[in-house]
Each structure stands twice: as C-alpha cells, then as structure tokens.
Design a protein around this motif. Structure first.
Motif, PDB file in Angstrom:
ATOM      1  N   ASP A 117      31.259  -7.487  -5.182  1.00  0.00           N
ATOM      2  CA  ASP A 117      32.671  -7.442  -4.794  1.00  0.00           C
ATOM      3  C   ASP A 117      32.862  -6.486  -3.608  1.00  0.00           C
ATOM      4  O   ASP A 117      32.166  -5.486  -3.447  1.00  0.00           O
ATOM      5  N   GLU A 118      33.808  -6.804  -2.756  1.00  0.00           N
ATOM      6  CA  GLU A 118      34.039  -6.097  -1.495  1.00  0.00           C
ATOM      7  C   GLU A 118      34.455  -4.639  -1.714  1.00  0.00           C
ATOM      8  O   GLU A 118      33.997  -3.751  -1.006  1.00  0.00           O
ATOM      9  N   GLU A 119      35.299  -4.372  -2.698  1.00  0.00           N
ATOM     10  CA  GLU A 119      35.766  -2.995  -2.935  1.00  0.00           C
ATOM     11  C   GLU A 119      34.617  -2.061  -3.275  1.00  0.00           C
ATOM     12  O   GLU A 119      34.524  -0.957  -2.753  1.00  0.00           O
ATOM     13  N   THR A 120      33.743  -2.490  -4.142  1.00  0.00           N
ATOM     14  CA  THR A 120      32.617  -1.645  -4.551  1.00  0.00           C
ATOM     15  C   THR A 120      31.657  -1.432  -3.380  1.00  0.00           C
ATOM     16  O   THR A 120      31.136  -0.336  -3.184  1.00  0.00           O
TER      17      THR A 120
ATOM     18  N   GLN B 151      32.471  -1.350  -0.237  1.00  0.00           N
ATOM     19  CA  GLN B 151      33.118  -0.381   0.654  1.00  0.00           C
ATOM     20  C   GLN B 151      32.999   1.045   0.101  1.00  0.00           C
ATOM     21  O   GLN B 151      32.765   1.993   0.848  1.00  0.00           O
TER      22      GLN B 151
ATOM     23  N   GLN C 259      35.331  -0.746 -12.116  1.00  0.00           N
ATOM     24  CA  GLN C 259      34.866  -0.467 -10.749  1.00  0.00           C
ATOM     25  C   GLN C 259      34.057   0.821 -10.710  1.00  0.00           C
ATOM     26  O   GLN C 259      33.014   0.900 -10.060  1.00  0.00           O
TER      27      GLN C 259
END
Length: 129
Positions: free
Chosen positions: A23-26, A28, A7
């Motif tokens: 991807d959603e985490e990255t 954000q 990540q």
C-alpha cells in the motif's frame, strides 16, 4: 483492529526486515523513515587512506629514527646572536634597536631619523588640537 494500528504494525514489520507492504501510505512512511536513518556508507578511499595512515604510524613507532651523534651542530637551529643598539633621540627620547642581523651605523641613523620625524609630527598634531 483499527486501520491506524494495522498500518503501524505493517510499518514495524517492514522496518524490522519483513515483507514490504504494497500500500502507498506504508511505502511513503518507509521512505520517510529511511531519510531519518543516518547514512552509514563509508567512502572506500577514506577507509583506505585511514588504514594506510595507521600502518605508516605503526611502522614509524616500531622503527624510530636513530639519533645522530652530530645532532644539533650545523643544522641551523643554534641560538642566533641578538644584536642590540641604543640611541638617544632628539628631545630626550631613547630608541633600542634589536635584530638577529647585524645593525649597521647607517641603519641606526636612518631609523633614528625616521622615529624623530614621527615624534615631531605627533607633537605638532598635539599642539594643534
């Protein structure tokens, strides 16, 4: 490679201008990093106003006003005459009136009476306390 390292690497690549990960985490984390970045946009109106002010100042510095031969005469900036009256007050006081306007005898008398009343009233208050 661990998930956290992966990540971190994707985030660094995205921050350096590489492809944006899906991807959603990255995403954000990118959004959070974007809010921490200082705003560098400049208002076009403020840029234009600053440029105009600089040009006006440059023009003024390049073309100074010529000194008038009669500068300082009749322009209202001469030293004003100071009028001064001294008056003895009842009870031994001394009053000095100073003004740039002429001090009339009536004005001197009114002011002296007013100051004498103030002094008398303060003396009466002192006696009562």
């Amino acid at each position: 490679m661990s998930r956290r390292a992966d990540q971190s690497e994707r985030l660094e690549r995205a921050l350096d201008g590489g492809p944006i990960p899906h991807d959603e985490e990255t995403r954000q984390m990118l959004a959070a990093a974007g809010t921490l970045r200082p705003d560098t946009r400049r208002s076009p109106a403020r840029v234009r106003a600053a440029k105009e002010a600089m040009l006006r100042e440059y023009e003024r510095a390049q073309n100074p006003q010529e000194a008038r031969e009669d500068a300082g005469t009749g322009d209202g900036l001469d030293e004003p005459e100071i009028h001064r009256e001294e008056v003895e007050l009842p009870g031994g006081g001394h009053l000095v009136l100073t003004d740039i306007e002429a001090i009339t005898p009536e004005r001197v008398e009114r002011t002296a009476d007013r100051i004498a009343r103030i002094l008398q009233s303060s003396e009466q208050k002192d006696r009562l306390s």
